[in-house]
Motif scaffolding. Sequence first.
Motif, PDB file in Angstrom:
ATOM      1  N   ASP A  30       0.848  -1.182   0.000  1.00  0.00           N
ATOM      2  CA  ASP A  30       0.000   0.000   0.000  1.00  0.00           C
ATOM      3  C   ASP A  30       0.889   1.239   0.000  1.00  0.00           C
ATOM      4  N   GLN A  72       1.087   5.782  -1.239  1.00  0.00           N
ATOM      5  CA  GLN A  72       0.425   7.016  -1.634  1.00  0.00           C
ATOM      6  C   GLN A  72       1.154   7.603  -2.839  1.00  0.00           C
ATOM      7  N   GLY A 107      -1.178  11.950  -3.094  1.00  0.00           N
ATOM      8  CA  GLY A 107      -2.369  11.961  -2.276  1.00  0.00           C
ATOM      9  C   GLY A 107      -3.377  10.886  -2.592  1.00  0.00           C
ATOM     10  N   VAL A 108      -3.127  10.048  -3.618  1.00  0.00           N
ATOM     11  CA  VAL A 108      -4.042   8.970  -3.990  1.00  0.00           C
ATOM     12  C   VAL A 108      -3.521   7.664  -3.399  1.00  0.00           C
ATOM     13  N   ARG A 109      -4.380   6.960  -2.688  1.00  0.00           N
ATOM     14  CA  ARG A 109      -3.973   5.679  -2.122  1.00  0.00           C
ATOM     15  C   ARG A 109      -3.987   4.615  -3.220  1.00  0.00           C
ATOM     16  N   SER A 165     -11.048   9.212  -4.583  1.00  0.00           N
ATOM     17  CA  SER A 165     -11.927   9.947  -3.671  1.00  0.00           C
ATOM     18  C   SER A 165     -13.384   9.777  -4.092  1.00  0.00           C
ATOM     19  N   GLU A 210      -7.682  11.409 -10.388  1.00  0.00           N
ATOM     20  CA  GLU A 210      -6.881  10.508  -9.562  1.00  0.00           C
ATOM     21  C   GLU A 210      -6.581   9.207 -10.302  1.00  0.00           C
TER      22      GLU A 210
END
Length: 320
Positions: free
Chosen positions: A67, A69, A72-74, A126, A139
């Motif tokens: 996991d 980033q 700012g996008v996981r 998001s 994103e």
Amino acid sequence: MTTPPAGRPHDRDDVEPGIRRFMQRMAEGYAAFPPLASLPLDEVRRITARVREQWGSGGPAMAAREDLQADGVRLRILRPADTVPLPVLVYVHGGGWTLFGLETHDRLMREYAARAGVAVLAVDYSLSPEAKYPRALDETVAAIDWLRTHGAAHGLDPERAAIGGDSAGANLAVASQLRLRGAGQRPLSAMLLNYGVYSDAASASWTRYDGPRYMLEAAEMQGFWHNYLDHDAQRRDPLVMPLLADLHGLPPAFVAIPECDILADGNRAMAAALRRHGVQVEMREYRGATHSFLEAVPVSPLADRALDEAAAWLRGIMAR
């Protein structure tokens, strides 16, 4: 995608028995909670994720999971083997741009990884209505940019990369390739499109498969559109409604269409439109399948077959 129905009591049910069992078990899960329509959205998200937990677990084990980033996008990388570099499927989950995430779709993505022999790069975009269009699309494109810039350092081969998604995720998958093409960038190698939403136009399937006997209802879909869009003028934007787009130059597509889905006609129309614009299309219709049916793979031979067929197609594309 909210409260799935129980099965019809007589023997003329047109839904495959395994998928009906999946729907019944989810209905039993939702019965333990108040009606979702009476709850705030955060609570709806919590409940839907909890009810779907059993369908996101089990299945193939991965050699590695990471996991991270990216702007700012996981993102999540699922690797079925230690081989490097691996071809990649960028996967965008469904949920009407409003619900779900990496955990609800973890099993489905691991199935693709194991069956197709690809790494999966999952995008946790998001959600709406907090993040309206074009945030989720931005994103998704950012995840592709990250793959092309940094993927090799994580054992991923950005030259052998496809994009896939289900429902709203399939919408974002197509829109992302249109966005790349419009920016003068090369689209990815393939599109894996599961019961996508490409238009808000009503059709025969919109009426025939509406109602509590099936998985996705028309009013629910309209609610998702309302959450995603800031104003109705955006309904004329081809990046919102890909059926309005010039689709030339997009990558080959596998289009999975459940028979018992209000979106079935729209998926047939998308496959036809892609072909008219010179895109290679492998279209498969699944009789007795509903929206979201691939998540029923633990209990549905039909979902199992559909995953095998898509994985075989993806392996063939990646081998070219």
